[in-house]
Design a protein around this motif. Structure first.
Motif, PDB file in Angstrom:
ATOM      1  N   LYS A 264       0.840  -1.209   0.000  1.00 37.95           N
ATOM      2  CA  LYS A 264       0.000   0.000   0.000  1.00 37.95           C
ATOM      3  C   LYS A 264       0.872   1.256   0.000  1.00 37.95           C
ATOM      4  CE  LYS A 264      -3.658   2.248   2.758  1.00 37.95           C
ATOM      5  NZ  LYS A 264      -4.645   2.417   1.689  1.00 37.95           N
ATOM      6  N   ALA A 265       1.946   1.243   0.800  1.00 34.50           N
ATOM      7  CA  ALA A 265       2.841   2.399   0.883  1.00 34.50           C
ATOM      8  C   ALA A 265       3.523   2.671  -0.463  1.00 34.50           C
ATOM      9  CB  ALA A 265       3.888   2.167   1.971  1.00 34.50           C
ATOM     10  N   LEU A 266       3.808   1.618  -1.234  1.00 32.73           N
ATOM     11  CA  LEU A 266       4.444   1.798  -2.536  1.00 32.73           C
ATOM     12  C   LEU A 266       3.468   2.293  -3.594  1.00 32.73           C
ATOM     13  CD1 LEU A 266       6.753  -1.357  -2.818  1.00 32.73           C
ATOM     14  CD2 LEU A 266       7.454   0.990  -2.341  1.00 32.73           C
ATOM     15  N   THR A 267       2.198   1.878  -3.499  1.00 34.98           N
ATOM     16  CA  THR A 267       1.231   2.230  -4.546  1.00 34.98           C
ATOM     17  C   THR A 267       0.514   3.547  -4.273  1.00 34.98           C
ATOM     18  OG1 THR A 267      -0.459   0.876  -3.457  1.00 34.98           O
ATOM     19  CG2 THR A 267       0.817  -0.165  -5.208  1.00 34.98           C
ATOM     20  N   GLU A 268       0.618   4.066  -3.050  1.00 31.47           N
ATOM     21  CA  GLU A 268      -0.087   5.308  -2.717  1.00 31.47           C
ATOM     22  C   GLU A 268       0.310   6.448  -3.640  1.00 31.47           C
ATOM     23  OE1 GLU A 268      -1.132   5.094   2.049  1.00 31.47           O
ATOM     24  OE2 GLU A 268       0.887   5.669   1.445  1.00 31.47           O
ATOM     25  N   GLN A 269       1.602   6.479  -4.041  1.00 32.97           N
ATOM     26  CA  GLN A 269       2.074   7.599  -4.863  1.00 32.97           C
ATOM     27  C   GLN A 269       1.457   7.617  -6.257  1.00 32.97           C
ATOM     28  OE1 GLN A 269       6.181   6.992  -6.493  1.00 32.97           O
ATOM     29  NE2 GLN A 269       6.206   5.390  -4.938  1.00 32.97           N
TER      30      GLN A 269
END
Length: 562
Positions: free
Chosen positions: A259-264
């Motif tokens: 999730k942290a990688l795809t948030e951007q």
């Protein structure tokens, strides 16, 4: 590019399937081309379900692997989850570790240092296990050729379970269990799982036999989906089932690290291309630039806040990787030009200061430029190490096998491999590899091929047609995005170069008076003179959805123009 129109399927098969499914003949045409001939095959293609996964115990040695794990749990042995430093390896480690830590505390992880230990199982890793009283190692995405390492571990009282998907050598390591569908004596129905996929089959078998807790194994499939997309394994059979189910998890409830990688990306829905171009390069950047442990920490983190901190660190590694990638690619291209080697059958380049973590990416860039089998060498631990890449239809692994007398060690796949050799063997190997490829490659393979599914008329491209085409996904090798060809196209007056340096081509095309459709051609900016001035042209393209400012429209993604 060579434009190749795929063979037409039999009309009777197309008509029968169209009738059976109640779909347009064009849709049935594309399905039959993909080998889908019956209602049940179409159901599996469009609506794969959990029940479509194979029984994990069909895999050779799976019963032995589960029995050994059961014994370890019963005796409270320490288990080490060991994996390679790339996306497939780190996701595999995260998957198996996350599964075990839910119900068995005596488990830890190990990722080898890319620069100090190199690829796969290392003597240092076994020493680490020995020093920490670990008696069972589960090796993921590596180990199928580690005969000497497994033997060394046995001398120290350490057992191995190997979960690998690479092609075995003549002998199999003497491990407790060797799970690899590519073993000649393994009758598992699907041979193309990635390392993380085999790790998943292992936990599926453990869950089935030991029933440690009432766990939802589906929650682990976000990791499997990332590995399948990143490792470029065929998007067919069981991989397609795992990928489809995994993409649902990625879009509904991914683990904090992903999730942290795809948030951007700021996207409402993550697709396979987002996994390939956003998630995978960042996970890879950890092992390329520093250490694969960063990726495992990210993928095993439960706190979203802490995961965002890990993701920020990894993003910094990725930016560093991009800069080196650009610099080394320029130096490698200059080396080929300076040596006058543009007309060879191969690209083989070397500089001792090139960063080992990016030579694989540089090899891919050179392959795109010259379209021929490519090796990029650097110096590592006193030896030369290389990444190899190939072109469609040519087996670089077999070509390396023919040069085995100059190579110390090599491994990999048909289209990507790695090797090491002594520095004094470099020139001999370079000449030998060129000779082997020149003698064995079909010259046609040195021109990129674009395989076209079917001709199409623009007036038949509708929102309904696009919706059905989208359902053909997830796309990947063995199930590529359908490509169409249309002739007698004209730009309606909007063609222009866009992007940095005018690299890309944006236009709006019409055919024989049809309504215009917007189109984009990435890296086709130099084709602008071919489409202006009311000229007629042909194009190969995929049909996709373009979302801009909340509005959706049909767009043609052009691959080539003539």
């Amino acid at each position: 590019m060579r434009w190749i129109l795929k063979p037409k399927p039999e009309t009777s098969q197309v008509q029968r399937l169209a009738s059976e499914l109640g779909v347009d003949a064009r849709v049935a045409y594309l399905l039959v081309q993909r080998g889908i001939l019956t209602y049940e095959q179409a159901r599996l293609f469009f609506r794969p379900e959990w029940s479509d996964l194979h029984d994990p115990f069909l895999m050779k040695d799976m019963d032995l692997a589960v029995s050994r794990i059961e014994k370890a749990v019963r005796n409270k042995e320490k288990i080490l989850i060991y994996g390679d430093y790339d996306v497939d390896g780190t996701t595999s480690v995260a998957l198996v570790y996350n599964y075990f830590k839910e119900w068995y505390p005596e488990v830890t992880t190990y990722i080898p240092d890319r620069y100090l230990e190199g690829y796969g199982i290392s003597f240092q890793g076994i020493d680490y296990a020995s020093d920490n009283d670990i008696s069972l190692v589960i090796a993921l995405d590596c180990g199928i050729k580690a005969l000497d390492k497994v033997r060394y571990a046995a001398e120290k009282g350490i057992d191995f379970i190997i979960c690998d998907h690479h092609t075995p050598g003549e002998s199999i390591p003497d491990a407790v269990a060797v799970l690899d569908p590519k073993r000649s004596d393994c009758s598992y129905p699907y041979k193309e799982l990635c390392g993380c996929g085999i790790g998943f089959k292992l936990i599926q078998a453990v869950q089935e036999q030991l029933e440690p807790e009432d766990m939802d194994l589906g929650s682990f499939l976000d990791l499997v989906a990332v590995a399948i997309a990143a490792d470029i394994v065929p998007m067919t059979g069981e991989n397609r089932v795992l990928m489809t189910l995994g993409m649902r998890i990625l879009n509904s409830n991914p683990r904090p690290g992903i999730k942290a990688l795809t948030e951007q990306s700021k996207k409402s829905e993550i697709g396979v291309s987002d996994v390939v171009f956003i998630v995978a390069p960042r996970i890879n950047a950890a092992g390329r630039m520093h250490h694969g442990n960063y990726a495992v920490s990210l993928l095993t983190e439960c706190s979203i806040q802490r995961a965002r901190e890990y993701a920020a660190e990894i993003e910094a590694f990725n930016q560093e990787r991009k800069g080196l990638d650009r610099q080394i690619t320029e130096e490698a291209l200059a080396q080929i030009t300076d040596l006058g080697e543009e007309e060879r059958y191969t690209s083989v380049v070397y500089k001792d200061s090139w960063h080992k973590g990016v030579i694989g990416i540089v090899a891919s860039r050179l392959t795109e430029t010259f379209y021929r089998p490519t090796l990029v060498f650097t110096k590592s631990n006193g030896k030369l190490a290389a990444s190899a890449r190939s072109v469609k239809g040519f087996d670089v692994y077999q070509a390396l096998s023919a040069c085995a007398d100059t190579i110390e060690q090599f491994g990999g796949h048909k289209y990507a491999a790695g090797l090491t050799l002594k520095e004094d063997q470099y020139e001999k190997f370079k000449a030998q590899f060129e000779q082997v490829v020149a003698a064995s490659i079909d010259p046609q393979l040195l021109t990129p091929e674009i395989a076209i599914d079917a001709p199409i008329k623009l007036k038949t491209i509708s929102p309904k047609f696009l919706r059905i085409i989208k359902q053909f996904g997830p796309f990947g090798p063995g199930n590529m995005t359908p490509l169409f060809m249309a002739e007698n196209l004209r730009d309606v007056g909007f063609a222009k170069q866009v992007g940095e340096g005018g690299k890309h081509l944006r236009l709006s095309v019409s055919q024989e008076g049809s309504l215009p459709i917007g189109a984009i051609g990435f890296n086709l900016g130099d084709k602008l003179p071919m489409v202006t001035g009311n000229q007629s042209f042909s194009a190969v393209f995929s049909v996709e959805e373009n979302v801009w400012n909340g509005k959706s429209s049909i767009q043609l993604k052009i691959r080539d123009i003539r």
